[in-house]
Design a protein around this motif. Structure first.
Motif, PDB file in Angstrom:
ATOM      1  N   PRO A  49       0.830  -1.202   0.000  1.00 27.54           N
ATOM      2  CA  PRO A  49       0.000   0.000   0.000  1.00 27.54           C
ATOM      3  C   PRO A  49       0.869   1.258   0.000  1.00 27.54           C
ATOM      4  N   ALA A  50       0.246   2.378  -0.262  1.00 23.22           N
ATOM      5  CA  ALA A  50       0.957   3.655  -0.252  1.00 23.22           C
ATOM      6  C   ALA A  50       1.504   3.939   1.145  1.00 23.22           C
ATOM      7  N   ILE A  51       2.623   4.626   1.200  1.00 24.75           N
ATOM      8  CA  ILE A  51       3.257   4.946   2.478  1.00 24.75           C
ATOM      9  C   ILE A  51       2.332   5.793   3.348  1.00 24.75           C
ATOM     10  N   THR A  52       1.535   6.662   2.733  1.00 24.34           N
ATOM     11  CA  THR A  52       0.603   7.487   3.521  1.00 24.34           C
ATOM     12  C   THR A  52      -0.470   6.620   4.177  1.00 24.34           C
ATOM     13  N   THR A  53      -0.888   5.568   3.509  1.00 23.76           N
ATOM     14  CA  THR A  53      -1.852   4.624   4.088  1.00 23.76           C
ATOM     15  C   THR A  53      -1.234   3.947   5.304  1.00 23.76           C
ATOM     16  N   TRP A 108      -2.229   3.829   9.326  1.00 26.56           N
ATOM     17  CA  TRP A 108      -2.367   2.611  10.131  1.00 26.56           C
ATOM     18  C   TRP A 108      -1.598   2.739  11.446  1.00 26.56           C
ATOM     19  N   ILE A 109      -0.413   3.352  11.377  1.00 27.22           N
ATOM     20  CA  ILE A 109       0.390   3.530  12.594  1.00 27.22           C
ATOM     21  C   ILE A 109      -0.349   4.443  13.563  1.00 27.22           C
ATOM     22  N   THR A 116       2.670  -7.349  12.929  1.00 26.41           N
ATOM     23  CA  THR A 116       1.495  -7.756  12.166  1.00 26.41           C
ATOM     24  C   THR A 116       0.541  -6.585  11.993  1.00 26.41           C
ATOM     25  N   PHE A 117      -0.198  -6.635  10.903  1.00 28.25           N
ATOM     26  CA  PHE A 117      -1.253  -5.666  10.641  1.00 28.25           C
ATOM     27  C   PHE A 117      -2.531  -6.217  11.250  1.00 28.25           C
ATOM     28  N   GLN A 118      -3.176  -5.426  12.086  1.00 29.49           N
ATOM     29  CA  GLN A 118      -4.399  -5.859  12.753  1.00 29.49           C
ATOM     30  C   GLN A 118      -5.482  -4.832  12.511  1.00 29.49           C
ATOM     31  N   ASP A 119      -6.388  -5.148  11.597  1.00 27.02           N
ATOM     32  CA  ASP A 119      -7.486  -4.245  11.276  1.00 27.02           C
ATOM     33  C   ASP A 119      -8.633  -4.538  12.215  1.00 27.02           C
ATOM     34  N   ARG A 120      -8.769  -3.746  13.253  1.00 26.52           N
ATOM     35  CA  ARG A 120      -9.788  -3.974  14.283  1.00 26.52           C
ATOM     36  C   ARG A 120     -11.203  -3.788  13.764  1.00 26.52           C
ATOM     37  N   GLU A 153      -3.471   4.914  13.809  1.00 28.84           N
ATOM     38  CA  GLU A 153      -4.675   4.235  14.284  1.00 28.84           C
ATOM     39  C   GLU A 153      -4.364   2.992  15.120  1.00 28.84           C
ATOM     40  N   GLY A 154      -3.089   2.659  15.287  1.00 25.68           N
ATOM     41  CA  GLY A 154      -2.699   1.513  16.096  1.00 25.68           C
ATOM     42  C   GLY A 154      -2.944   0.180  15.432  1.00 25.68           C
ATOM     43  N   LYS A 155      -2.911   0.122  14.116  1.00 21.81           N
ATOM     44  CA  LYS A 155      -3.201  -1.114  13.391  1.00 21.81           C
ATOM     45  C   LYS A 155      -1.972  -1.979  13.122  1.00 21.81           C
ATOM     46  N   ILE A 156      -0.795  -1.518  13.464  1.00 19.02           N
ATOM     47  CA  ILE A 156       0.427  -2.325  13.326  1.00 19.02           C
ATOM     48  C   ILE A 156       0.934  -2.603  14.733  1.00 19.02           C
ATOM     49  N   TYR A 157       1.103  -3.917  15.042  1.00 27.59           N
ATOM     50  CA  TYR A 157       1.549  -4.324  16.371  1.00 27.59           C
ATOM     51  C   TYR A 157       2.753  -5.240  16.275  1.00 27.59           C
ATOM     52  N   PRO A 158       3.781  -5.021  17.053  1.00 31.04           N
ATOM     53  CA  PRO A 158       3.981  -3.929  17.984  1.00 31.04           C
ATOM     54  C   PRO A 158       4.138  -2.590  17.260  1.00 31.04           C
ATOM     55  N   THR A 159       3.847  -1.530  17.982  1.00 29.49           N
ATOM     56  CA  THR A 159       3.860  -0.189  17.410  1.00 29.49           C
ATOM     57  C   THR A 159       5.244   0.168  16.866  1.00 29.49           C
ATOM     58  N   PRO A 160       5.303   0.653  15.616  1.00 26.47           N
ATOM     59  CA  PRO A 160       6.578   1.083  15.044  1.00 26.47           C
ATOM     60  C   PRO A 160       7.176   2.265  15.813  1.00 26.47           C
ATOM     61  N   VAL A 161       8.479   2.433  15.665  1.00 29.52           N
ATOM     62  CA  VAL A 161       9.216   3.495  16.330  1.00 29.52           C
ATOM     63  C   VAL A 161       9.596   4.531  15.284  1.00 29.52           C
TER      64      VAL A 161
END
Length: 65
Positions: free
Chosen positions: A17-21, A25-26, A49-53, A28-36
C-alpha cells in the motif's frame, strides 16, 4: 530486528500500500507492535502484524440486551 516501514510493507503486501496509508495505520494503532519513529522514518519490528480492528466484531455486539 527493525525494518524501515517501506521494506516491511514490501514483505507483507503484494503490491504494498501507499506509504501514507501505512502511516495512517500507525496512527490508528493497526500495526503491532507499534513502530518506532526515528527522525522522519518509521521502523517496524520484522515480525510485526497488521491488525485491522474494524473487521472483528466487538464484544459489546455479542452481549444480548
Amino acid at each position: 530486528m527493525k525494518l524501515r516501514l517501506e521494506k516491511w510493507l514490501e514483505r507483507q503486501f503484494d503490491p504494498p500500500p501507499a506509504i501514507t496509508t501505512a502511516r495512517g495505520w500507525i496512527r490508528e494503532g493497526k500495526i503491532y507492535p507499534t513502530p518506532v519513529k526515528v527522525g522522519r522514518a518509521y521502523y517496524v519490528d520484522e515480525n510485526a502484524t497488521f491488525q485491522d480492528r474494524q473487521t472483528r466484531p466487538s464484544l459489546a455486539s455479542r452481549i444480548p440486551r
